[in-house]
Design an enzyme around this catalytic site. Structure first.
Site, short mmCIF file in Angstrom:
data_model
loop_
_atom_site.label_atom_id
_atom_site.label_comp_id
_atom_site.label_asym_id
_atom_site.label_seq_id
_atom_site.Cartn_x
_atom_site.Cartn_y
_atom_site.Cartn_z
N GLU A 373 0.89 -1.18 0.00
CA GLU A 373 0.00 0.00 0.00
C GLU A 373 0.92 1.21 0.00
O GLU A 373 1.51 1.55 1.02
CB GLU A 373 -0.88 0.00 1.26
CG GLU A 373 -1.77 -1.21 1.41
CD GLU A 373 -3.04 -1.13 0.58
OE1 GLU A 373 -3.34 -0.04 0.05
OE2 GLU A 373 -3.72 -2.16 0.44
N CYS A 407 -2.11 9.14 2.59
CA CYS A 407 -1.85 8.65 1.23
C CYS A 407 -2.98 9.06 0.30
O CYS A 407 -2.76 9.34 -0.87
CB CYS A 407 -1.68 7.14 1.24
SG CYS A 407 -3.08 6.27 1.94
P1 NAD Z 1 8.68 4.72 4.25
O1 NAD Z 1 8.57 3.94 3.01
O2 NAD Z 1 9.81 5.65 4.42
O3 NAD Z 1 8.70 3.77 5.54
C1 NAD Z 1 7.67 2.85 5.79
C2 NAD Z 1 8.17 1.78 6.73
O4 NAD Z 1 9.18 1.01 6.06
C3 NAD Z 1 8.82 2.27 8.01
O5 NAD Z 1 8.38 1.43 9.06
C4 NAD Z 1 10.31 2.08 7.76
O6 NAD Z 1 11.04 1.86 8.94
C5 NAD Z 1 10.31 0.83 6.92
N1 NAD Z 1 11.46 0.64 6.04
C6 NAD Z 1 12.32 1.57 5.55
N2 NAD Z 1 13.20 0.98 4.70
C7 NAD Z 1 12.88 -0.33 4.64
C8 NAD Z 1 13.41 -1.44 3.92
N3 NAD Z 1 14.44 -1.32 3.09
N4 NAD Z 1 12.82 -2.66 4.10
C9 NAD Z 1 11.75 -2.80 4.91
N5 NAD Z 1 11.22 -1.78 5.63
C10 NAD Z 1 11.77 -0.56 5.48
O7 NAD Z 1 7.27 5.48 4.35
P2 NAD Z 1 6.87 6.61 5.38
O8 NAD Z 1 7.59 7.85 5.00
O9 NAD Z 1 6.95 6.09 6.78
O10 NAD Z 1 5.31 6.79 5.04
C11 NAD Z 1 4.81 7.71 4.14
C12 NAD Z 1 4.48 7.00 2.84
O11 NAD Z 1 3.51 5.98 3.08
C13 NAD Z 1 3.83 7.92 1.82
O12 NAD Z 1 4.37 7.66 0.55
C14 NAD Z 1 2.36 7.52 1.87
O13 NAD Z 1 1.64 7.80 0.71
C15 NAD Z 1 2.47 6.06 2.13
N6 NAD Z 1 1.21 5.55 2.68
C16 NAD Z 1 0.44 4.71 1.92
C17 NAD Z 1 -0.79 4.27 2.40
C18 NAD Z 1 -1.69 3.37 1.60
O14 NAD Z 1 -2.59 2.77 2.16
N7 NAD Z 1 -1.49 3.26 0.30
C19 NAD Z 1 -1.20 4.68 3.66
C20 NAD Z 1 -0.39 5.53 4.40
C21 NAD Z 1 0.83 5.94 3.91
#
Ligand code: NAD
Length: 619
Positions: A373, A407
């Site tokens: 997501e 998002c």
């Molecule tokens: P991010 O991708 O930076 O981090 C998300 C999670 O991934 C964190 O827990 C982080 O610690 C972890 N992470 C980081 N690198 C990783 C790796 N290499 N392997 C596994 N895990 C890893 O996202 P963010 O900045 O925390 O969140 C914002 C983003 O999330 C925005 O792009 C937003 O649109 C998206 N989002 C999507 C939805 C949806 O339902 N589509 C909902 C909410 C947020």
């Protein structure tokens, strides 16, 4: 006679952000090698030190002030007339926001994703060295349990510390979850519903402590309370729906009528959940609850940016020992996320497209499903027949709710030209009246940016738009009161050559563009890499729906915006780069945690091999 060989020393700066991304730059158009990405830097002048050259180059080229860095490597390149030493430095401390030279583009790229860029061949060894440094740091951090210092989004102070699990601790927890899962599965859905009802009661009993931590994590009160209620709602909805779903069914083969089958639903043993910082509580629990009800054990890793709520939430889990045996939560960063993907049977990831790609690659390497997501850039189309009050209300709420850090936020608005001026005037009037929740927390509407880097990204998008001719009609500048705020911002004279129209913003920014024909409106709405969701406001639901059918996104809100956050029943897929895998909403949000197994029964007599003798072929 041989030509004199000049010795030239060149510095390359690898500007690095705490999130692990590094900056690459495209040479300005007209210069040799234009169109190739490389690290910023330049020639060391005679008598100058490497760090002196870095300071000068970074100021001249990017407008940032170099503070400290460390040497990564030296590379020698020999050409017929000169010999170049490329001295590469990692710059982790600097002041200011990098801005490109004229005609140049800048791009932040995750270190792990650098090899996918069209970099200069000469830069390849730098990429390898960077990735080796990163892997070693992640490995060392994971081995001992990475320490994190966490910034408070409202005060800006670093006021919370935690240590992620060490690799050994993570493996112990996962082994314990796997050992407990068969018993959890055998309990049956009715038994699991009963246990989740006890957890619900424990959550209610600990509401104050969970909410207090969540408010510190996010800097907002009302939405935090809404997140808490949403989690109770997930338990109620899935407990009601689960018994009717994933029912074993029977059937018969048409081709071979003696064959009948029964389909068994086998839950994955261990679901790994990786959640983001923008709605820390709901996005942690949204997948965990159906997965637990399906009979899976769950390991949830909340984001390192918003870890405070995890401790009181874990206490509520521990209040119900049967649940604690199969549900573990521990915040951590990238290293913990990667280690979890290495050990889970299925991954639910909510986060950015950039990280989602890495998650998908790692999951694919293990042949495990990843439900992704990811980000969005939701468009809102408004027709001349729409009610102006409704249209401006929808645009404002769906863009600015949660400071735009959702998002499914509306991030670009396309208004039919004949009502464009009236729409913009009314939107600006309403947007200008919206206050921030500072200096008191329990006032205003717009909260601070949760993640400091996000404020920088939003500011850079606004600056890029203004540099390319956009006008800011209200809001537009980040206010720093410790935490950082942005008042609702309306931009006009925008176009798709601006990052604010193409990249995820995640801030309360409303760029508005006029359109003349519906084809034009749809082409604008469908432009770009994202396809999460969208909105249409028109004179009637029928008119809105006719337009919505042409939008390339997984969900469209009609005469409203951002409704996916409250519609749990309707299945939806993320289109394009906004995600992959089974729907989180609707029945599939539960059934995706099972594998279907076919138990095929022979009610007649099994065919002997002799029946397949060539001589049995009718002549
Ligand atoms: P991010 O991708 O930076 O981090 C998300 C999670 O991934 C964190 O827990 C982080 O610690 C972890 N992470 C980081 N690198 C990783 C790796 N290499 N392997 C596994 N895990 C890893 O996202 P963010 O900045 O925390 O969140 C914002 C983003 O999330 C925005 O792009 C937003 O649109 C998206 N989002 C999507 C939805 C949806 O339902 N589509 C909902 C909410 C947020």
């Amino acid at each position: 006679m041989t030509a004199a060989v000049h010795r030239v020393r060149v510095v390359a700066a690898v500007l690095s952000r705490p999130s692990g991304e590094v900056l690459i730059a495209e040479r300005p158009v007209g210069k040799p090698l234009a169109g190739r990405w490389e690290f910023p830097g330049g020639k060391v002048i005679e008598g100058e030190s490497d760090t002196g050259a870095l300071r000068r180059e970074l100021a001249e080229e990017l407008g940032v002030e170099y503070e400290t860095g460390h040497h990564l490597m030296d590379l020698e390149h020999d050409y017929p007339d000169r010999s170049v030493t490329l001295s590469t430095w990692i710059v982790e401390r600097y002041h200011g926001e990098p801005r490109p030279l004229e005609g140049q583009r800048l791009k932040w790229v995750a270190r792990a994703a650098l090899s996918a860029e069209d970099l200069l061949e000469a830069d390849r060894p730098i990429v390898e060295a960077l990735q080796a440094v990163e892997a070693a740091a992640a490995g060392a951090a994971l081995a001992s349990g990475e320490p994190f210092s966490v910034r408070n989004p409202w005060t800006g102070a670093v006021d919370f510390q935690f240590r992620a699990l060490s690799l050994l601790e993570l493996e112990e927890r996962i082994a314990a979850l796997r050992a407990a899962q068969p018993r959890w599965r055998e309990l049956g859905v009715a038994g699991r519903i009963e246990i989740l009802a006890r957890w619900r009661a424990a959550l209610v009993a600990r509401k104050d402590e969970i909410l207090a931590a969540l408010c510190e994590d996010t800097g907002r009160q009302l939405i935090s309370a809404g997140e808490f209620q949403a989690v109770l709602g997930y338990i109620d909805r899935w407990s009601r729906m689960a018994p009717t779903l994933a029912q074993e069914e029977e059937g018969q083969s048409v081709a071979v009528p003696t064959l009948t089958y029964r389909s068994q639903y086998v839950p994955y043993a261990l679901v790994g959940i990786i959640s983001p910082w923008n709605f820390p509580l709901t996005l942690g629990c949204i997948d965990a609850i159906p997965a637990l009800l399906a009979g899976c054990a769950v390991f949830l890793k909340p984001s390192e940016i918003t870890p405070r709520f995890a401790e009181p939430l874990r206490r509520a889990v521990e209040d119900v020992p049967e649940l604690a045996a199969v549900f573990h939560l521990a915040p951590g960063g990238r290293a913990t996320g990667e280690a979890l993907i290495e050990r889970a049977d299925v991954v639910c990831f909510t986060g950015s497209v950039r990280t989602g790609r890495l998650v998908a690659e790692n999951a694919a390497r293990r042949f495990i499903p990843a439900f992704l997501e990811l980000g969005g850039k939701d468009p809102l189309i408004i027709t001349a027949s729409a009610d102006l009050e409704l249209a401006t209300d929808v645009a404002l709420r769906a863009s600015c709710l949660a400071t735009g850090q959702a998002c499914q936020s509306i991030e670009r608005i396309y208004v039919q030209a004949s009502c464009y001026d009236a729409f913009v005037a009314r939107l600006v009037e309403k947007a200008s009246q919206i206050d921030i929740n500072w200096p008191e927390r329990r006032r205003g509407i717009v909260g601070p940016f949760i993640f400091a880097s996000q404020a920088r990204i939003v500011a850079a998008q606004i600056a890029d738009a203004v540099a390319k001719g956009a006008r800011v009609l209200c809001g537009g500048s980040i206010e720093d009161h410790g935490g950082q705020w942005l008042r609702p911002t309306v931009l006009v004279d925008v176009h798709h050559g601006m990052t604010v129209m193409t990249d995820e913003t995640f801030g309360p920014v409303m760029p508005v563009m006029p359109w003349n024909t519906l084809e034009e409106a749809l082409a604008l709405a469908n432009d770009g890499i994202y396809g999460l969701s969208a909105g249409v406001v028109a004179g009637s639901l029928e008119e809105a729906e006719a337009i919505a059918r042409g939008i390339d996104a997984g969900a469209v809100s009609l005469n409203d915006g951002s409704l996916t956050a409250v519609m749990g029943e309707a299945e939806k897929h993320s289109f394009k780069a906004s995600g992959l895998g089974g729907s989180r909403m609707g029945a599939a949000g539960y059934t995706r945690f099972f594998r279907r197994k076919a138990l095929i029964r022979q009610t007649g007599r099994a065919t002997p091999l002799s029946a397949l003798a060539e001589s049995n072929l009718p002549s």
